[in-house]
Design an enzyme around this catalytic site. Structure first.
Site, PDB file in Angstrom:
ATOM      1  N   LYS A  49       0.591  -1.396   0.195  1.00 27.44           N
ATOM      2  CA  LYS A  49      -0.761  -0.054   0.314  1.00 27.44           C
ATOM      3  C   LYS A  49       0.968   1.506  -0.272  1.00 27.44           C
ATOM      4  CE  LYS A  49      -3.727  -2.357   2.326  1.00 27.44           C
ATOM      5  NZ  LYS A  49      -4.646  -3.079   3.181  1.00 27.44           N
ATOM      6  N   GLN A  93      -5.195  -1.322   9.293  1.00 25.19           N
ATOM      7  CA  GLN A  93      -5.377  -2.852   9.244  1.00 25.19           C
ATOM      8  C   GLN A  93      -5.972  -3.943   9.647  1.00 25.19           C
ATOM      9  OE1 GLN A  93      -3.985  -3.185   5.797  1.00 25.19           O
ATOM     10  NE2 GLN A  93      -3.929  -5.653   6.169  1.00 25.19           N
ATOM     11  N   ASP A 116     -11.703   3.254   4.058  1.00 23.53           N
ATOM     12  CA  ASP A 116     -12.461   1.597   3.357  1.00 23.53           C
ATOM     13  C   ASP A 116     -13.426   1.791   3.114  1.00 23.53           C
ATOM     14  OD1 ASP A 116      -9.884  -0.609   3.868  1.00 23.53           O
ATOM     15  OD2 ASP A 116      -9.173  -0.876   5.842  1.00 23.53           O
TER      16      ASP A 116
HETATM   17  N1  GUN Z   1      -6.528  -6.906   5.737  1.00 20.49           N
HETATM   18  C1  GUN Z   1      -7.012  -7.852   4.460  1.00 20.49           C
HETATM   19  N2  GUN Z   1      -7.986  -6.701   3.787  1.00 20.49           N
HETATM   20  C2  GUN Z   1      -8.142  -5.714   4.134  1.00 20.49           C
HETATM   21  C3  GUN Z   1      -9.162  -4.270   3.554  1.00 20.49           C
HETATM   22  O1  GUN Z   1      -8.897  -4.062   2.033  1.00 20.49           O
HETATM   23  N3  GUN Z   1      -8.539  -3.878   5.032  1.00 20.49           N
HETATM   24  C4  GUN Z   1      -8.478  -3.291   6.234  1.00 20.49           C
HETATM   25  N4  GUN Z   1      -7.966  -2.536   6.790  1.00 20.49           N
HETATM   26  N5  GUN Z   1      -7.831  -4.922   5.883  1.00 20.49           N
HETATM   27  C5  GUN Z   1      -8.347  -5.359   5.735  1.00 20.49           C
END
Ligand code: GUN
Length: 282
Positions: A49, A93, A116
């Site tokens: 990311k 996350q 998100d």
């Molecule tokens: N863990 C796995 N996929 C995601 C996601 O799209 N966002 C977040 N915050 N954590 C994740």
């Protein structure tokens, strides 16, 4: 033989497009990612990311907190980021270490910085059909790749295996809003192959190797693989038995190079959208 849907190429194209737009801005969008603990898979996702955020021309702020971070410490960081004008998107996350409950934090992120789309206001907007400030990244990326390959959604049978808040539930709403007939299957579902055999669009998001085998797939179906599993030899694999399923599917996403990069592209899109929202307010 299925058409292989190239998420990596589409993601690169989306991010290049964002980069162009960002190069014309006088300030940079800011994305803050919070990682609590040492889970190796999460560390890899967060690194990717950051790499793509920098590539897009964003400011990237990674906050790595130790495994033993308290609820108060995490809440205090979220509050600080909510009040920081340089931050447009905040991503916590998941999963968090077992001691901490995501529910205690996701609704503390400013919904207009909730990159998100996991805040109850944003998931609520998705359910009522109102436009959320941001859409969950993986579901958004899935719809984007289906559209890119001109897979019809309206009136089609879509079957999602997996009912998570991150993928299955928000994706079901996006597909429903596009007039698909949606079935969500999960670990307690009986006669799964009978259900998946009806799917024009089959999405698997379980993290279980060989969850989807050839006998479960309708001829010509679009098969979307959200799983990311490292097998015994260290190779990345998805939920789908790719080599056999590709023989009968109409379209299929690979792992790696399918939905993973699409998720990151959506995150970049969301960050820029929230930046524009904040700038419009100033
Ligand atoms: N863990 C796995 N996929 C995601 C996601 O799209 N966002 C977040 N915050 N954590 C994740």
């Amino acid at each position: 033989m299925a058409i292989i849907m190239d998420g990596k190429a589409l993601s690169n194209q989306i991010i290049e497009n964002i980069k162009d737009k960002v190069s014309n801005l006088d300030t940079k969008p800011g994305l803050a990612v919070i990682l609590v603990g040492e889970a190796p898979a999460s560390a890899v996702y967060v690194k990717n990311k950051e790499k793509q955020a920098l590539n897009a021309g964003f400011h990237s702020f990674i906050h790595k907190l130790p495994e033993n971070t308290t609820k108060e410490e995490l809440l205090s960081l979220i509050e600080k980021l909510n009040n920081d004008n340089d931050i447009d998107g905040i991503l916590l996350q998941l999963p968090l270490p077992k001691r901490l409950s995501a529910y205690d934090f996701l609704d503390k992120i400013d919904p207009k910085k909730d990159v998100d789309g996991f805040h109850p206001i944003n998931s609520g907007k998705l359910i009522t059909g109102e436009t959320p400030y941001a859409l969950a990244c993986t579901p958004k990326g899935i719809i984007r790749i289906l559209d890119e390959y001109k897979i019809p959604i309206s009136g089609k049978n879509a079957v999602i295996i997996g009912r998570s808040n991150i993928v299955g539930k928000p994706l079901s709403m996006l597909l429903l809003n596009r007039n698909a007939t949606v079935t969500i299957a999960h670990s307690k579902t009986k006669n799964l192959p009978d259900i998946t055999k009806n799917a024009d669009i089959l999405i698997s998001a379980t993290g279980k190797e060989n969850m989807v085998t050839k006998d479960m797939v309708k001829n010509g179906a679009a098969v979307i693989d959200v799983g990311i599993i490292r097998d015994n030899s260290g190779k990345l694999r998805g939920d789908v038995d790719f080599d056999n399923v590709k023989e009968i599917a109409g379209h299929i996403t690979p792992v790696p190079g399918g939905i993973g990069p699409m998720t990151i592209a959506s995150l970049m899109e969301n960050t820029l959208e929230l930046y524009n929202l904040h700038k419009a307010k100033l």
